[in-house]
Motif scaffolding. Sequence first.
Motif, PDB file in Angstrom:
ATOM      1  N   ASN A  10       0.835  -1.208   0.000  1.00  0.00           N
ATOM      2  CA  ASN A  10       0.000   0.000   0.000  1.00  0.00           C
ATOM      3  C   ASN A  10       0.871   1.259   0.000  1.00  0.00           C
ATOM      4  N   ASP A  11       1.903   1.255   0.851  1.00  0.00           N
ATOM      5  CA  ASP A  11       2.793   2.418   0.937  1.00  0.00           C
ATOM      6  C   ASP A  11       3.567   2.627  -0.358  1.00  0.00           C
ATOM      7  N   MET A  12       3.960   1.528  -1.003  1.00  0.00           N
ATOM      8  CA  MET A  12       4.743   1.635  -2.227  1.00  0.00           C
ATOM      9  C   MET A  12       3.955   2.300  -3.352  1.00  0.00           C
ATOM     10  N   VAL A  13       2.632   2.225  -3.307  1.00  0.00           N
ATOM     11  CA  VAL A  13       1.801   2.852  -4.342  1.00  0.00           C
ATOM     12  C   VAL A  13       1.275   4.202  -3.881  1.00  0.00           C
ATOM     13  N   ASN A  14       0.799   4.273  -2.655  1.00  0.00           N
ATOM     14  CA  ASN A  14       0.147   5.499  -2.177  1.00  0.00           C
ATOM     15  C   ASN A  14       1.132   6.651  -1.993  1.00  0.00           C
ATOM     16  N   VAL A  15       2.344   6.359  -1.501  1.00  0.00           N
ATOM     17  CA  VAL A  15       3.305   7.430  -1.220  1.00  0.00           C
ATOM     18  C   VAL A  15       3.753   8.153  -2.491  1.00  0.00           C
ATOM     19  N   PRO A  16       4.142   7.455  -3.558  1.00  0.00           N
ATOM     20  CA  PRO A  16       4.558   8.191  -4.769  1.00  0.00           C
ATOM     21  C   PRO A  16       3.455   9.054  -5.355  1.00  0.00           C
ATOM     22  N   PHE A  17       2.230   8.535  -5.374  1.00  0.00           N
ATOM     23  CA  PHE A  17       1.143   9.289  -5.988  1.00  0.00           C
ATOM     24  C   PHE A  17       0.572  10.362  -5.070  1.00  0.00           C
ATOM     25  N   SER A  18       1.130  10.484  -3.879  1.00  0.00           N
ATOM     26  CA  SER A  18       0.756  11.579  -2.978  1.00  0.00           C
ATOM     27  C   SER A  18       1.742  12.738  -3.062  1.00  0.00           C
ATOM     28  N   SER A  19       2.762  12.602  -3.898  1.00  0.00           N
ATOM     29  CA  SER A  19       3.803  13.622  -4.021  1.00  0.00           C
ATOM     30  C   SER A  19       3.603  14.421  -5.299  1.00  0.00           C
ATOM     31  N   GLU A  20       3.339  15.718  -5.165  1.00  0.00           N
ATOM     32  CA  GLU A  20       3.108  16.582  -6.326  1.00  0.00           C
ATOM     33  C   GLU A  20       4.313  16.646  -7.263  1.00  0.00           C
ATOM     34  N   PRO A  21       5.537  16.927  -6.761  1.00  0.00           N
ATOM     35  CA  PRO A  21       6.670  16.996  -7.697  1.00  0.00           C
ATOM     36  C   PRO A  21       6.987  15.665  -8.348  1.00  0.00           C
ATOM     37  N   PHE A  22       6.756  14.562  -7.652  1.00  0.00           N
ATOM     38  CA  PHE A  22       7.044  13.246  -8.228  1.00  0.00           C
ATOM     39  C   PHE A  22       6.126  12.971  -9.416  1.00  0.00           C
ATOM     40  N   VAL A  23       4.822  13.175  -9.215  1.00  0.00           N
ATOM     41  CA  VAL A  23       3.860  12.916 -10.290  1.00  0.00           C
ATOM     42  C   VAL A  23       4.107  13.860 -11.462  1.00  0.00           C
ATOM     43  N   ALA A  24       4.247  15.155 -11.180  1.00  0.00           N
ATOM     44  CA  ALA A  24       4.421  16.134 -12.250  1.00  0.00           C
ATOM     45  C   ALA A  24       5.749  15.948 -12.975  1.00  0.00           C
ATOM     46  N   GLY A  25       6.828  15.706 -12.214  1.00  0.00           N
ATOM     47  CA  GLY A  25       8.151  15.578 -12.812  1.00  0.00           C
ATOM     48  C   GLY A  25       8.272  14.367 -13.717  1.00  0.00           C
ATOM     49  N   LEU A  26       7.826  13.199 -13.243  1.00  0.00           N
ATOM     50  CA  LEU A  26       7.946  11.986 -14.066  1.00  0.00           C
ATOM     51  C   LEU A  26       7.026  12.049 -15.275  1.00  0.00           C
ATOM     52  N   LEU A  27       5.825  12.606 -15.105  1.00  0.00           N
ATOM     53  CA  LEU A  27       4.918  12.711 -16.242  1.00  0.00           C
ATOM     54  C   LEU A  27       5.481  13.662 -17.298  1.00  0.00           C
ATOM     55  N   ALA A  28       6.034  14.793 -16.857  1.00  0.00           N
ATOM     56  CA  ALA A  28       6.618  15.751 -17.810  1.00  0.00           C
ATOM     57  C   ALA A  28       7.804  15.137 -18.535  1.00  0.00           C
ATOM     58  N   LEU A  29       8.655  14.391 -17.808  1.00  0.00           N
ATOM     59  CA  LEU A  29       9.813  13.756 -18.440  1.00  0.00           C
ATOM     60  C   LEU A  29       9.379  12.726 -19.474  1.00  0.00           C
ATOM     61  N   PHE A  30       8.378  11.911 -19.123  1.00  0.00           N
ATOM     62  CA  PHE A  30       7.896  10.881 -20.058  1.00  0.00           C
ATOM     63  C   PHE A  30       7.328  11.517 -21.323  1.00  0.00           C
ATOM     64  N   LEU A  31       6.490  12.519 -21.154  1.00  0.00           N
ATOM     65  CA  LEU A  31       5.894  13.169 -22.331  1.00  0.00           C
ATOM     66  C   LEU A  31       6.951  13.881 -23.161  1.00  0.00           C
ATOM     67  N   ASP A  32       7.919  14.491 -22.501  1.00  0.00           N
ATOM     68  CA  ASP A  32       8.928  15.273 -23.206  1.00  0.00           C
ATOM     69  C   ASP A  32       9.824  14.406 -24.082  1.00  0.00           C
ATOM     70  N   VAL A  33      10.156  13.204 -23.603  1.00  0.00           N
ATOM     71  CA  VAL A  33      11.089  12.362 -24.370  1.00  0.00           C
ATOM     72  C   VAL A  33      10.372  11.456 -25.363  1.00  0.00           C
ATOM     73  N   THR A  34       9.051  11.362 -25.294  1.00  0.00           N
ATOM     74  CA  THR A  34       8.337  10.463 -26.210  1.00  0.00           C
ATOM     75  C   THR A  34       7.603  11.191 -27.324  1.00  0.00           C
ATOM     76  N   LEU A  35       7.338  12.492 -27.155  1.00  0.00           N
ATOM     77  CA  LEU A  35       6.620  13.234 -28.188  1.00  0.00           C
ATOM     78  C   LEU A  35       7.616  13.937 -29.132  1.00  0.00           C
ATOM     79  N   TYR A  36       7.762  13.417 -30.344  1.00  0.00           N
ATOM     80  CA  TYR A  36       8.589  14.036 -31.379  1.00  0.00           C
ATOM     81  C   TYR A  36      10.040  14.230 -30.906  1.00  0.00           C
ATOM     82  N   ARG A  37      10.617  13.246 -30.278  1.00  0.00           N
ATOM     83  CA  ARG A  37      11.938  13.438 -29.674  1.00  0.00           C
ATOM     84  C   ARG A  37      13.039  13.623 -30.710  1.00  0.00           C
ATOM     85  N   LYS A  38      12.857  13.195 -31.972  1.00  0.00           N
ATOM     86  CA  LYS A  38      13.912  13.325 -32.979  1.00  0.00           C
ATOM     87  C   LYS A  38      13.730  14.557 -33.863  1.00  0.00           C
ATOM     88  N   ASP A  39      12.772  15.379 -33.565  1.00  0.00           N
ATOM     89  CA  ASP A  39      12.516  16.579 -34.349  1.00  0.00           C
ATOM     90  C   ASP A  39      13.433  17.696 -33.864  1.00  0.00           C
TER      91      ASP A  39
END
Length: 531
Positions: A461-490
């Motif tokens: 429970n802690d392994m799932v609930n703690v990461p998704f309770s952190s604003e910078p963790f959710v925002a940072g990883l989501l931004a990194l994933f979108l940034d490197v997967t959308l048109y990364r070779k352009d």
Amino acid sequence: MAGQAPPPKQEELQPHPVKDQLPNIAFCITSPPPWPEAILLGFQHYLVMLGTTVLIPTTLVPQMGGGNAEKAKMIQTLLFVAGLNTFFQTMFGSRLPAVIGGSYTYLPTTISIVLAGRYSEILNPTEKFEKIMRGIQGALIVASTLQIVIGFSGLWRNVARFTSPLSAIPLVALSGFGLYEFGFPLLAKCVEIGLPQIILLVIFSQYIPHMMHGKSSVFDRFAVIFSVVIVWIYAHLLTVGGAYKNTGPKTQLSCRTDRAGIIGAAPWIRVPYPFQWGAPTFDAGEAFAMMMASFVALVESTGGFIAVSRYASATPIPPSVLSRGVGWQGVGILFSGMFGTGNGSSVSIENAGLLALTRVGSRRVVQISAGFMIFFSILGKFGAVFASIPAPIVAALYCLLFAYVGSSGLSLLQFCNLNSFRTKFILGFSVFMGLSVPQYFNEYTAVNGYGPVHTGARWFNDMVNVPFSSEPFVAGLLALFLDVTLYRKDNATRKDRGMHWWDRFRSFKTDTRSEEFYSLPFNLNKFFPSV
């Protein structure tokens, strides 16, 4: 296209040129102020980090069965270990003026260990406290290996190389703005002292220097000391004058200056030492849960390191240096487990904000603050006096200091193309989800007493609930994933995300300023060429 202005005949000059180093910093990372001023600034950093150092034991110790004596010892240990970790980080880690202190990120996992069923049958409060502390120590010792391995092996260096200014904005911004619950909500528990504190802090740091036209930097540089002393005296006068005589226990605990209970319980002289609570105990599930909390703290600290490098007027931190800093932060978590602080370590966000408030990013100042931490942790009575500052005063400081860190993330927008719809999508979606997802997890936990993931395995429970309770963790990883997967070779997209501004800092030796700011002392670089 209809509605568009005709193109200008001559390209307009950019009104605010992009700066890879923040200007108008009085003392940068390698330029220390005069010794008297540096000592006062170091003491100010010590005052600011006391908030987290006191709030965490105040939350944990009563649930662990401890009293004021255990709380005082835990505060001393946190201070002592924070001093050691800050010194090692500034000397051998990232070399940034970053204070390494306790972290709220570890609290949910730690409380989960505190509430474990195996401790419920222990009736002796002292025995219960010590056994719970040993369990926390064991989990922290195991969890420290995660950051040590990821940092010193260079794994985090490889991740950081994918980071662009665009993906760093949500991470850094929410590292500050995401801590809003420790600002005004905590201040409002005693608004009659919290509100004057934030008003005086803004007046001293912003208005008085403006009215003096920059003739003196005393008021803005030492605004924390001036405002805290004035409001602390005012709060004490309210206390001794009987203003809270007939109020409820919660109001008295928040407002009175004589309710901390640590001055009388603290020993005069005491040196914290490893395994002072006994031999640590280990539980596999709790260790995995604490490792996940450590990984969340690693991501949050990455945002903290970026903010500190900005406010120290250093160049963007090279990935290899960031990885080295993460490795030493892992060593800091190991020290936390060995000494028994009851909490893990990470970059202090409030101290990063203080760099901006004072406009002093000197490494020496933060090393002096580490000396104050160690000194006052050994002289318990003297340290307890400062640690008894009412929490609403500290929360008022947070309102300004966390805001500065959040705005350092917004300042990275200058490197990006804000006219790009790709940029708008990544920024808007990651920031919104970074606020929305943790809000859902935190609301669910507040109403039900447990998180949305609620199985029979507490550690899972802690392994799932703690990461998704952190604003910078959710925002940072989501931004990194979108940034490197959308048109990364352009190539055009590469410029839109600002990578061309950070290219020269991707390697440690491609810019002479990076070597000046981040080189290890005593010729140690030859032993750690890549990490």
